[in-house]
Design an enzyme around this catalytic site. Structure first.
Site, PDB file in Angstrom:
ATOM      1  N   GLU A 160      53.382  69.601  21.083  1.00 30.99           N
ATOM      2  CA  GLU A 160      54.371  70.641  20.797  1.00 30.99           C
ATOM      3  C   GLU A 160      53.783  71.962  21.271  1.00 30.99           C
ATOM      4  O   GLU A 160      52.557  72.174  21.204  1.00 30.99           O
ATOM      5  CB  GLU A 160      54.689  70.702  19.304  1.00 30.99           C
ATOM      6  N   HIS A 185      60.245  65.910  17.428  1.00 30.51           N
ATOM      7  CA  HIS A 185      59.633  67.219  17.648  1.00 30.51           C
ATOM      8  C   HIS A 185      58.416  67.467  16.759  1.00 30.51           C
ATOM      9  O   HIS A 185      58.104  68.617  16.449  1.00 30.51           O
ATOM     10  CB  HIS A 185      60.665  68.331  17.480  1.00 30.51           C
ATOM     11  N   ASP A 212      56.598  61.765  18.004  1.00 30.18           N
ATOM     12  CA  ASP A 212      57.141  61.569  19.347  1.00 30.18           C
ATOM     13  C   ASP A 212      56.282  60.599  20.152  1.00 30.18           C
ATOM     14  O   ASP A 212      56.796  59.780  20.916  1.00 30.18           O
ATOM     15  CB  ASP A 212      57.226  62.909  20.081  1.00 30.18           C
ATOM     16  N   ASP A 269      51.788  63.162  23.132  1.00 25.07           N
ATOM     17  CA  ASP A 269      52.861  64.151  23.040  1.00 25.07           C
ATOM     18  C   ASP A 269      52.266  65.434  22.468  1.00 25.07           C
ATOM     19  O   ASP A 269      51.339  65.385  21.648  1.00 25.07           O
ATOM     20  CB  ASP A 269      54.005  63.674  22.139  1.00 25.07           C
TER      21      ASP A 269
END
Length: 246
Positions: free
Chosen positions: A20, A155, A160, A18
């Site tokens: 961001e 997040h 995540d 994952d």
């Protein structure tokens, strides 16, 4: 193959990923955090986690969504410094992710810009959840974690990623369609982006001085496309510079 799951087909080896980012478009936005875990036989074997300096300021929306601030990223490594380590960590494993093509597209673009090869097969828990749980009003990672009671640090990249790993195990344990899902080839065509040219840099600095605008990014780390977009935006917002100054 692992013995976890009803059909004994659930993948026993993968890297769950994952990221961001500063926004949703891989063509214009940047990675600010990478979180990944190497999974073997349903267990976390190793983790890879880092903040990434995007060389630009974050929007209030991203700060509010992720809890990541400009101060946290100040001094963090740039993507070219951390990408080789992540690519080595991922190795030849398939990827697991929730809407995994989003994460892959950002990593692939960064890899191409650094002349690395990053071709992957993947399993997407978002696709599996749409197939297996069509009755749910939302199949966001947060909604699915709430549905299964999975503890979830939303997040943030590693949180995540680990939640996605747990979700995959739950789906495989409950649904044969998820348990027997085969990895598919991720497709994302990307062209290498060159760095800002000296002529662009000179022109952009003149424009910023003329319009009295403080850039919210590091000019010397921009690509040619980014520089062109910024100059177009300045012209659209403030009008053309006078001929004498330009």
């Amino acid at each position: 193959m692992s013995n976890i799951g009803r059909g004994n087909v659930m993948q026993s080896a993968y890297v769950v990923l994952d990221i961001e980012t500063t926004g949703l478009d891989a063509k214009t936005e940047k990675i600010i955090e990478i979180g990944a875990a190497r999974i073997r036989n349903g267990r976390v074997e190793a983790i890879c986690q880092t903040l990434v300096n995007p060389a630009r300021s974050l929007t209030e929306r991203i700060i509010e969504l992720t809890g990541i601030t400009d101060q946290m990223l100040d001094g963090a490594p740039y993507i070219e410094d951390v990408l080789p380590e992540f690519l080595s960590f991922a190795g030849e494993d398939i990827l697991l992710g929730h809407s995994v093509r989003f994460d892959y597209s950002f990593i692939k673009r960064a890899a191409v810009n650094q002349k690395f090869v990053f071709e992957k097969k993947a399993i997407d828990t978002l696709k599996l959840s749409r197939l297996c749980l069509p009755e749910l009003p939302s199949r966001s990672l947060g909604a699915l974690c709430a549905h299964y009671g999975i503890v979830h640090t939303a997040h943030r990249a590693l949180g995540d990623a680990l939640a996605t790993h747990e979700l995959y195990k739950r789906l495989c344990g409950q649904f044969e369609a998820a348990d027997q899902a085969e990895p598919y080839q991720l497709i994302c065509k990307v062209k290498k982006e060159g760095p800002i040219t000296p002529a662009q840099r000179e022109r952009l600095l003149k424009m910023l001085e003329y319009y009295k605008v403080n850039p919210e990014c590091e000019i010397d780390r921009m690509t040619k496309n980014e520089a062109s977009r910024m100059m177009d935006k300045l012209t659209f917002t403030y009008g053309k510079m006078s001929r004498e100054i330009s």
